[in-house]
Design an enzyme around this catalytic site. Structure first.
Site, short mmCIF file in Angstrom:
data_model
loop_
_atom_site.label_atom_id
_atom_site.label_comp_id
_atom_site.label_asym_id
_atom_site.label_seq_id
_atom_site.Cartn_x
_atom_site.Cartn_y
_atom_site.Cartn_z
N GLY A 1 0.82 -1.21 0.00
CA GLY A 1 0.00 0.00 0.00
C GLY A 1 0.85 1.25 0.00
N PHE A 2 2.00 1.19 0.67
CA PHE A 2 2.90 2.34 0.78
C PHE A 2 2.22 3.57 1.36
CE2 PHE A 2 4.56 -0.17 -2.89
CZ PHE A 2 5.69 -0.65 -2.26
N GLN B 1 12.91 -5.09 4.06
CA GLN B 1 12.25 -3.79 4.14
C GLN B 1 13.21 -2.66 3.78
OE1 GLN B 1 8.94 -2.67 4.80
NE2 GLN B 1 8.94 -4.74 4.02
N GLU C 1 9.77 2.28 6.93
CA GLU C 1 9.87 3.51 6.14
C GLU C 1 11.26 4.13 6.11
OE1 GLU C 1 5.79 5.63 6.47
OE2 GLU C 1 5.99 4.40 8.24
MO1 MOS Z 1 3.03 4.28 5.78
S1 MOS Z 1 3.06 5.93 4.56
O1 MOS Z 1 2.57 4.94 7.23
O2 MOS Z 1 1.97 3.24 5.05
#
Ligand code: MOS
Length: 749
Positions: A244-245, A646, A713
Site C-alpha cells: 500500500g505504501f 524492508q 519507512e
Molecule cells: Mo506508511 S506511509 O505509514 O503506510
C-alpha cells in the site's frame, strides 16, 4: 542462517510465503460471492468546474447492466468525522457524489454496475457528461495560500510555525558561512502491485467489506459513519495486501461507492480500480518546495537553520506533508525555525506515502548539509558528526536511544569512504566516472494502541489474533515469532489471524509502528493464557501438579514445571489440557499508545545513513546507482531477514525517488499525464545495485520490552540526498529538483 536459538532475532522466512506462491492467499479482488455484481466508476474528465448533465440512457440499456448510479439515485452517503484515536481518519472527507462540483481529474461522477466486469466497463464508458469547465490550477510553482497560523490537517490542528528556538535572523546574518537553497520534490503516486479493491455485502443492516486496507479498524469506523450504522454492524476483512505504501492507510471514496451500490441492488458488489484510476482518487505524495537556510562557523558548526516549506493540497482536503518533522532535532543548532504553508491545486487528496513528510523533508535538509560540507570543504560525514546533538533540542528531552554517529562510522568503514577524493569527477573506475555521496536519516518510533488474544490448544498448537494487517512486510511471521518466543510452540504450529475487525482491535499498518505496537499486547496475551494454564495445572484432578499453588509453577518451552525443580521434565501443555478436557486456554492483552503523547519523557526515533556510489558515462549521458551501503539503528530486529528486505525495498524506492518518479499534471485538463506504469517509472530490479544493509543492535526499551522499533519507512529516508550528492560528485551538477533528469546533466553549471 539462524542467528539465535530464540525465535525473536532469527532470520525467519515468511510463514505466509507458501500460501502466496501457490496462489492460496486470497487478496481482496480474489473473493467471489454468489450473485456478485461488478462496479466500474465513471471519472470526470475535467479537473475544475461543474457537472451539468449526465446522459446515462445508452449505458442503462446495455446488456448485463443493472444500474447506473449517480447523485440522484445512489441513496444517502453521510460524511465521517474524527473519532477518538485513529477511528475516524479519512483523507477525502467528501462522500462521493455529494455535490456537482468537480475539483480534480478523475473524481467519480457515476458508477456502472453490471453482471460482469466487462459489461460494467463498457457501460461506464458509454456514460456521457456535460460540464461547465473552468481553467484548472495545477501550477507547480508554489506560493503559500493565505492561511491562518493554525490550520486543520488530516490529523488535527497544526501550527504553521512548527518549531522555533533562538533568533534565526540574527544568527544567519552574522554567520560567516551561509547557504540558502530551495529544493523541490514532485508529486509522486503510490504504486502498490495490488490495486485498490472493495467488495461490499449487505445482510440486513450488517455490512461486510472485503477491502485492500492498511487499517481495517479505522475503515470500519469511517464506513459505519458513512452509512449511519453502529460500528458493530460493519466488518472489514483484509487477509492479504499487495502492499500500500500508505495509499491504503485510510478509506477512499471507491469503498462507500461499492457499499452504496450493494445496498441499492441487494447483491454483493465488487469494485476494483484500474491502474489509471490509481493516479486520481487514492492519494499521492504532494509536490513540495522547501527553502533551507543554513548559517555555520568556518569550522562547520551550525549556528542557524531555517526550513520553510510549501506543499500542494487538494481543494477540500487538508492532508499535511510534514517535511519539518525531523528538522528540529536531527542536528544540534541553537537558532532554528521551521514553518510551512500550503497551496491549493486541482488535484486529488494527498496522502501518506512511505516516509511521509520526513522523506521529502530530509531530502531538502540533508542536501543542504551536503552542500554546506562542500562549501566548507569539510567531509560530509565529519560535518554531521560535528553537529550531533546530545539531546532532542526541539523538546529539551533525551533520545531514548540514538546511535547515529556509530551508523556514520560503520557506514563509512563498510563503504570505504576514506578513499574518497572530494574533487568533482576525480574518481574513475573501468572508464566510468564515480560519484560518492552520503546522507543521514531518521524515522519516528512509537506505539499505537493494540489488543491481541492468544490461545494454547490441546493439540499443542497456538493461535494469535489481532486486527492489524500484513501489507507484505511480514506481520504474519512476526506475530508467530512473538508467540513462539513466549510459549515455545514452534512457528509451524502457530495460527495467525489478522486483517479482520471481528478480532481484537489492532493497529494500522502505518508509520512503521505495527510491529512495535503489537509486541506488548501479544506478550501480555500470552502471559495471560499461560497463567490460566498454570491454574488449570494446579486444580485439575490427576494433574502431576494437583496440590501445588499456581505460583509454584512455571511455563517453560511449552511445558509446565515446578519452579526451582531444574531437573524435572514437567508436562507438555497439550497433555495437561487433554487431561482436563479443555480444548484451549486463552488470554488477552493490550498495548497502550505512546504515539501522540503530549509530554513524552524521551524522543523516540530510529536513525540511519546511506552511502551511495553512482557511475557516470558522460559520452552517452548514462547514470547508474552502482553500490549502496546502509546502516540502521532501529532497535532490536525481530526478523532480520524481513528487516533487511524492508530496508532494501526502501533503498530501491529511494533510487526511484531520486532518478525516476514523478507525477506530472497536464496544465490543460489537470490530468496526471503519465498515469500508467510505462510512463510513471519506478525503480525495478534492473536499476538495483548491490545493497548492503547493516543493523546496529541497540534495543530501545522505551518502545516495548524487546526494544523493537519500526523499519518499514526509514530505508527510503535519506537515499535521494545521498544520490544527488553522488551525482554532483561525479558530474559537478547540483540538482535541486527531483527527479534528476538526464537533461539536467547535459548542461553542467
Ligand atoms: Mo506508511 S506511509 O505509514 O503506510
Amino acid at each position: 542462517m539462524h542467528r539465535t536459538e530464540d525465535p525473536v532475532g532469527r532470520d525467519t522466512p515468511r510463514i505466509d510465503g507458501p500460501r502466496k506462491v501457490t496462489g492460496l492467499a486470497q487478496y481482496t479482488s480474489d473473493f467471489r460471492f454468489p450473485g456478485m455484481l461488478y462496479a466500474v466508476p465513471v471519472e470526470a474528465t475535467i479537473s475544475n468546474g461543474k457537472l451539468l448533465k449526465l446522459d446515462t440512457t445508452v449505458a442503462e440499456k446495455m446488456p448485463g447492466v443493472r444500474a447506473i448510479l449517480h447523485r440522484a439515485n445512489i441513496g444517502r452517503i453521510f460524511r465521517s468525522t474524527f473519532g477518538p484515536g485513529f477511528e475516524g481518519v479519512c483523507n477525502e472527507r467528501r462522500p462521493p457524489f455529494e455535490d456537482d462540483v468537480i475539483r480534480y481529474y478523475g473524481q467519480y461522477i457515476a458508477l456502472a454496475v453490471a453482471d460482469t466486469f466487462e459489461a460494467a466497463k463498457a457501460a461506464a464508458d458509454a456514460v456521457r457528461a456535460t460540464y461547465a469547465r473552468e481553467k484548472p490550477n495545477v501550477e507547480t510553482h508554489l506560493e503559500a495560500d493565505d492561511d491562518p497560523e493554525i490550520v486543520l490537517t488530516t490529523y488535527g490542528p497544526v501550527e504553521r510555525l512548527q518549531s522555533q528556538r533562538g533568533n534565526v535572523e540574527q544568527a544567519l546574518a552574522s554567520a560567516p558561512i551561509k547557504l540558502d537553497q530551495t529544493y523541490v520534490t514532485p508529486a509522486e503516486t503510490h504504486k502498490p502491485l495490488e490495486v485498490h479493491a472493495t467488495t461490499a455485502i449487505w445482510e440486513g443492516l450488517n455490512l461486510t467489506l472485503y477491502e485492500s486496507s492498511q487499517g481495517v479498524v479505522n475503515l470500519r469506523g469511517v464506513l459505519a459513519q458513512m452509512f449511519g450504522l453502529p460500528k458493530e454492524n460493519v466488518r472489514v476483512i483484509t487477509q492479504f495486501v499487495g502492499s500500500g505504501f500508505g495509499s491504503k492507510l485510510w478509506p477512499w471514496t471507491q469503498c462507500p461507492l461499492a457499499a452504496a451500490a450493494a445496498r441499492q441492488l441487494g447483491k454483493p458488489v465488487k469494485l476494483v480500480l484500474s491502474r489509471k484510476m490509481m493516479f486520481h482518487a487514492v492519494g499521492h505524495r504532494p509536490l513540495t518546495q522547501q527553502r533551507v537556510r543554513l548559517g555555520a562557523t568556518r569550522d562547520g558548526k551550525l549556528v542557524s537553520l531555517q526550513h520553510d516549506y510549501v506543499y500542494h493540497t487538494s481543494m477540500l482536503d487538508p492532508y499535511h506533508e510534514d517535511c519539518g518533522e525531523a528538522t528540529a532535532f536531527q542536528y544540534s543548532v541553537p537558532n532554528l525555525r521551521v514553518t510551512f504553508g500550503r497551496a491549493k491545486r486541482n488535484v486529488g487528496a494527498g496522502a501518506d506515502m512511505r516516509g511521509p513528510g520526513r522523506v521529502p523533508g530530509l531530502y531538502a535538509t540533508e542536501s543542504a548539509m551536503n552542500e554546506l560540507a562542500d562549501q566548507l570543504k569539510i567531509d560530509p560525514v565529519k560535518l554531521r558528526i560535528l553537529n550531533e546533538p546530545k539531546i532532542d533540542e526541539s523538546k529539551g528531552i533525551p533520545f531514548s536511544s540514538r546511535h547515529l554517529v556509530e551508523c556514520f562510522e560503520l557506514g563509512a568503514q563498510k563503504f570505504g569512504w576514506s578513499r574518497r577524493s572530494p574533487a568533482v569527477g576525480s574518481m574513475k573506475r573501468d572508464g566510468l566516472t564515480l560519484g560518492w555521496g552520503m546522507a543521514g536519516c531518521s524515522w519516528i518510533a512509537a506505539r499505537f494502541p493494540a489488543a491481541a488474544s492468544v490461545q494454547l490448544r490441546d493439540d499443542g498448537t497456538a493461535r494469535v489474533a489481532t486486527a492489524t494487517q500484513d501489507i507484505g512486510t511480514g506481520t504474519y511471521t512476526i506475530l508467530a515469532q512473538l508467540v513462539s518466543q513466549k510459549t515455545g510452540v514452534p512457528l509451524e504450529k502457530i495460527e495467525v489471524a489478522l486483517g479482520d475487525t471481528a478480532l481484537p482491535e489492532g493497529p494500522v499498518s502505518g508509520g512503521s509502528m505495527a510491529t512495535g505496537s503489537v509486541v506488548p499486547a501479544v506478550f501480555a496475551a500470552a502471559d495471560s493464557a499461560i497463567s490460566s494454564l498454570l491454574t488449570v495445572a494446579a486444580t485439575t484432578p490427576g494433574s502431576p501438579f494437583e496440590n501445588r499453588k499456581p505460583d509454584d509453577l512455571a511455563f517453560q518451552n511449552g511445558r509446565i514445571i515446578v519452579k526451582g525443580d531444574g531437573t524435572a521434565e514437567g508436562e507438555p501443555f497439550a497433555d495437561l489440557l487433554r487431561r482436563a478436557n479443555l480444548r484451549l486456554v486463552s488470554g488477552s492483552g493490550k498495548s497502550e499508545a505512546t504515539f501522540g503523547n503530549p509530554k513524552p519523557k524521551f524522543s523516540t526515533q530510529s536513525f540511519g545513513c546511506h552511502f551511495v556510489e553512482v557511475t557516470w558515462q558522460p559520452e552517452i549521458a548514462r547514470l547508474r546507482v552502482s553500490r549502496v551501503v546502509t546502516v540502521m539503528d532501529a532497535g532490536r530486529i525481530i526478523n532480520p531477514l524481513a528487516g533487511r528486505n524492508q530496508i532494501v525495498g526502501g533503498v530501491v524506492m529511494g533510487i526511484g525517488m531520486a532518478l525516476l518518479e514523478h507525477t506530472t499534471y497536464d496544465p490543460q485538463n489537470g490530468a496526471p499525464i503519465n498515469s500508467n506504469l510505462a510512463d510513471y517509472i519506478v525503480a525495478v530490479n534492473a536499476d538495483t545495485p548491490p545493497i548492503e544493509v547493516h543493523f546496529l543492535d541497540y534495543p530501545d526499551k522505551e518502545i516495548n520490552e524487546l526494544g523493537a522499533r519500526g523499519i518499514g519507512e526509514i530505508g527510503l529516508a535519506g537515499v535521494a540526498p545521498a544520490i544527488t550528492a553522488a551525482v554532483h560528485h561525479a558530474t559537478g551538477v547540483r540538482v535541486r529538483e527531483l527527479p534528476v533528469k538526464i537533461e539536467d546533466l547535459l548542461t553542467p553549471t
